[in-house]
Write a protein that holds these residues in place. Sequence first.
Motif, PDB file in Angstrom:
ATOM      1  N   PHE A  13      38.829  37.484  44.146  1.00  0.00           N
ATOM      2  CA  PHE A  13      37.438  37.917  44.267  1.00  0.00           C
ATOM      3  C   PHE A  13      36.670  37.696  42.962  1.00  0.00           C
ATOM      4  O   PHE A  13      35.559  37.162  42.960  1.00  0.00           O
ATOM      5  CB  PHE A  13      37.380  39.394  44.686  1.00  0.00           C
ATOM      6  N   ILE A  14      37.275  38.068  41.842  1.00  0.00           N
ATOM      7  CA  ILE A  14      36.636  37.891  40.531  1.00  0.00           C
ATOM      8  C   ILE A  14      36.450  36.404  40.236  1.00  0.00           C
ATOM      9  O   ILE A  14      35.398  35.988  39.732  1.00  0.00           O
ATOM     10  CB  ILE A  14      37.453  38.596  39.426  1.00  0.00           C
ATOM     11  N   LEU A  17      33.496  35.121  42.087  1.00  0.00           N
ATOM     12  CA  LEU A  17      32.245  35.544  41.441  1.00  0.00           C
ATOM     13  C   LEU A  17      31.921  34.679  40.226  1.00  0.00           C
ATOM     14  O   LEU A  17      30.778  34.234  40.045  1.00  0.00           O
ATOM     15  CB  LEU A  17      32.318  37.012  41.026  1.00  0.00           C
ATOM     16  N   MET A  20      30.801  31.259  41.235  1.00  0.00           N
ATOM     17  CA  MET A  20      29.398  31.287  41.684  1.00  0.00           C
ATOM     18  C   MET A  20      28.445  31.306  40.485  1.00  0.00           C
ATOM     19  O   MET A  20      27.409  30.639  40.509  1.00  0.00           O
ATOM     20  CB  MET A  20      29.144  32.489  42.588  1.00  0.00           C
TER      21      MET A  20
END
Length: 147
Positions: A13-14, A17, A20
């Motif tokens: 997940f990190i 991020l 992105m």
Amino acid sequence: MEAYKKKLMVRVFILILVIMIFLAILLYNQFGASEELKESLGFSFQCGFSAAGLLVLIFWLAKYRGALKDETKLRVLFNQENDERMKAIRAKAGVPMVLILSIVQIIAGMVIGYFNETVFVTIIGVTLFQLLASLAVKFYYMRKMSA
């Protein structure tokens, strides 16, 4: 092993991020930045750093996602991360503190790069030296502790 799977999912997940963020930086640099800004040294470094970081993070993302899908890869990755000898070597090389400080220095260098190129080059040079010194210590202890 379930706790480790959850830890890897948080890492994924990190990573997504940060990927992105790097993509947003690259898109802004390509389509939104002014011509004056595109000619600065800090801007060029930021583009290159974002592109290289993006490639590395995609590699890590693929590695973690592959481990989450295959129990054998998950066990190998778990064993690599929890190897006591490597933990000792990383500690002697200053990991993770050197990496955290280097990231902070690179971010500071990118911000300063828009105002003063000499300070930018100095900060990035110091950061590279710091990372190379940590790497040298890590390789030294890997050879010394392998015997």
